[in-house]
Design a protein around this motif. Sequence first.
Motif, mmCIF file in Angstrom:
data_model
loop_
_atom_site.group_PDB
_atom_site.id
_atom_site.type_symbol
_atom_site.label_atom_id
_atom_site.label_comp_id
_atom_site.label_asym_id
_atom_site.label_seq_id
_atom_site.Cartn_x
_atom_site.Cartn_y
_atom_site.Cartn_z
ATOM 1 N N MET A 1 -5.997 -2.599 -12.806
ATOM 2 C CA MET A 1 -5.796 -2.183 -11.481
ATOM 3 C C MET A 1 -6.692 -1.288 -11.087
ATOM 4 O O MET A 1 -7.182 -0.418 -11.590
ATOM 5 C CB MET A 1 -4.443 -1.697 -11.081
ATOM 6 C CG MET A 1 -4.011 -1.308 -9.730
ATOM 7 S SD MET A 1 -2.613 -1.011 -9.268
ATOM 8 C CE MET A 1 -1.805 -2.459 -9.468
ATOM 9 N N LYS A 2 -7.405 -1.596 -9.863
ATOM 10 C CA LYS A 2 -8.426 -0.934 -9.134
ATOM 11 C C LYS A 2 -7.932 -0.244 -7.916
ATOM 12 O O LYS A 2 -7.518 -1.121 -7.013
ATOM 13 C CB LYS A 2 -9.545 -1.344 -8.818
ATOM 14 C CG LYS A 2 -10.230 -2.409 -10.268
ATOM 15 C CD LYS A 2 -11.331 -3.055 -10.103
ATOM 16 C CE LYS A 2 -11.967 -3.373 -11.300
ATOM 17 N NZ LYS A 2 -13.059 -4.500 -11.259
ATOM 18 N N ASP A 59 -17.046 0.543 -11.768
ATOM 19 C CA ASP A 59 -16.450 -0.985 -11.561
ATOM 20 C C ASP A 59 -16.367 -1.750 -12.702
ATOM 21 O O ASP A 59 -15.733 -2.963 -12.850
ATOM 22 C CB ASP A 59 -16.921 -2.002 -10.270
ATOM 23 C CG ASP A 59 -16.067 -2.919 -9.942
ATOM 24 O OD1 ASP A 59 -14.836 -2.455 -10.029
ATOM 25 O OD2 ASP A 59 -16.479 -4.019 -9.855
ATOM 26 N N GLU A 62 -12.136 -1.997 -16.363
ATOM 27 C CA GLU A 62 -11.134 -2.820 -16.080
ATOM 28 C C GLU A 62 -10.272 -2.383 -15.204
ATOM 29 O O GLU A 62 -9.756 -3.066 -14.125
ATOM 30 C CB GLU A 62 -10.349 -3.484 -17.460
ATOM 31 C CG GLU A 62 -9.367 -4.318 -17.286
ATOM 32 C CD GLU A 62 -8.673 -4.690 -18.401
ATOM 33 O OE1 GLU A 62 -7.451 -4.542 -18.346
ATOM 34 O OE2 GLU A 62 -9.546 -5.150 -19.453
ATOM 35 N N SER A 63 -10.163 -1.149 -15.261
ATOM 36 C CA SER A 63 -9.029 -0.314 -14.227
ATOM 37 C C SER A 63 -9.669 0.907 -13.697
ATOM 38 O O SER A 63 -10.578 1.550 -14.608
ATOM 39 C CB SER A 63 -7.606 0.012 -14.707
ATOM 40 O OG SER A 63 -7.049 -1.084 -14.931
ATOM 41 N N ALA A 81 -11.992 -2.900 -4.804
ATOM 42 C CA ALA A 81 -10.373 -2.111 -4.991
ATOM 43 C C ALA A 81 -9.339 -3.639 -4.837
ATOM 44 O O ALA A 81 -9.386 -4.246 -3.985
ATOM 45 C CB ALA A 81 -9.892 -0.993 -4.088
ATOM 46 N N ASP A 82 -8.425 -3.244 -5.749
ATOM 47 C CA ASP A 82 -7.109 -4.333 -5.545
ATOM 48 C C ASP A 82 -5.975 -3.418 -4.641
ATOM 49 O O ASP A 82 -5.438 -4.417 -3.853
ATOM 50 C CB ASP A 82 -6.277 -4.348 -6.893
ATOM 51 C CG ASP A 82 -7.193 -4.866 -8.018
ATOM 52 O OD1 ASP A 82 -7.938 -5.864 -7.925
ATOM 53 O OD2 ASP A 82 -7.085 -4.434 -9.171
ATOM 54 N N LYS A 83 -6.092 -2.280 -4.618
ATOM 55 C CA LYS A 83 -5.196 -1.518 -3.530
ATOM 56 C C LYS A 83 -5.901 -0.376 -2.887
ATOM 57 O O LYS A 83 -6.666 0.343 -3.573
ATOM 58 C CB LYS A 83 -3.886 -0.917 -4.355
ATOM 59 C CG LYS A 83 -2.967 -1.870 -4.895
ATOM 60 C CD LYS A 83 -2.340 -2.532 -3.626
ATOM 61 C CE LYS A 83 -1.249 -3.593 -4.572
ATOM 62 N NZ LYS A 83 -0.523 -4.267 -3.451
ATOM 63 N N TYR A 145 -8.969 -4.664 5.795
ATOM 64 C CA TYR A 145 -8.398 -4.515 4.412
ATOM 65 C C TYR A 145 -6.761 -4.542 4.592
ATOM 66 O O TYR A 145 -6.239 -4.278 3.378
ATOM 67 C CB TYR A 145 -8.913 -3.535 3.753
ATOM 68 C CG TYR A 145 -10.517 -3.364 3.621
ATOM 69 C CD1 TYR A 145 -11.123 -4.297 2.422
ATOM 70 C CD2 TYR A 145 -11.092 -2.621 4.473
ATOM 71 C CE1 TYR A 145 -12.580 -4.262 2.611
ATOM 72 C CE2 TYR A 145 -12.630 -2.812 4.264
ATOM 73 C CZ TYR A 145 -12.942 -3.598 3.450
ATOM 74 O OH TYR A 145 -14.334 -3.750 3.465
ATOM 75 N N LYS A 148 -4.501 -5.335 1.248
ATOM 76 C CA LYS A 148 -4.376 -4.452 0.015
ATOM 77 C C LYS A 148 -4.196 -3.077 0.679
ATOM 78 O O LYS A 148 -4.345 -2.286 -0.260
ATOM 79 C CB LYS A 148 -5.480 -4.736 -0.754
ATOM 80 C CG LYS A 148 -7.071 -4.524 -0.160
ATOM 81 C CD LYS A 148 -7.983 -4.784 -1.116
ATOM 82 C CE LYS A 148 -9.390 -4.785 -0.762
ATOM 83 N NZ LYS A 148 -10.290 -5.270 -1.701
#
Length: 162
Positions: A1-2, A59, A62-63, A81-83, A145, A148
């Motif tokens: 997770m990013k 980046d 992986e996270s 970013a994922d979130k 955004y 997310k």
Amino acid sequence: MKILILGIVASGKTTLARKLSQELSIPYFEGDCIAWGFPNEKRYKRSDEEQKSIIEKIDENESWIIEGTCRESQRSAYDLADKIIFLDTPLYKRTFRIITRFIKQKIGVEKSNYKPTFEMLKCMFKWTNDFERNRQTHESTLMNYEDKLIWIKSKKELNGRL
């Protein structure tokens, strides 16, 4: 997770980043350390290209968790970013935290990536005022955004939202 954690000075970004980093076993990176270089103890502002390059290097993980302010120079992290967690801490809390942090840093109880001078204290209040004056622009950017985005006004609001 990013995860990208955004907020203005003393909103709780670093505290949350450290907590999530520990809970999720994900490394975290401070936006100030991306924006500022510290060769030979001399602080200098990195160029936008240097900051983007550092974010690209981060980046490769992986996270990750990156915490920072709403800097134009670090906008590439928004897309990666994922979130995105936006800490919208009330102004009175941030003001109190700025003052107590400064005192703790001056007496050596709390570390910082900068020298805790009265000039730096003045800058923190200036950045806070600049943010509040430009709040609508920052909020508008964040809404690009919204799929997310997690908008947090209190600690309780984050529970179960990651």
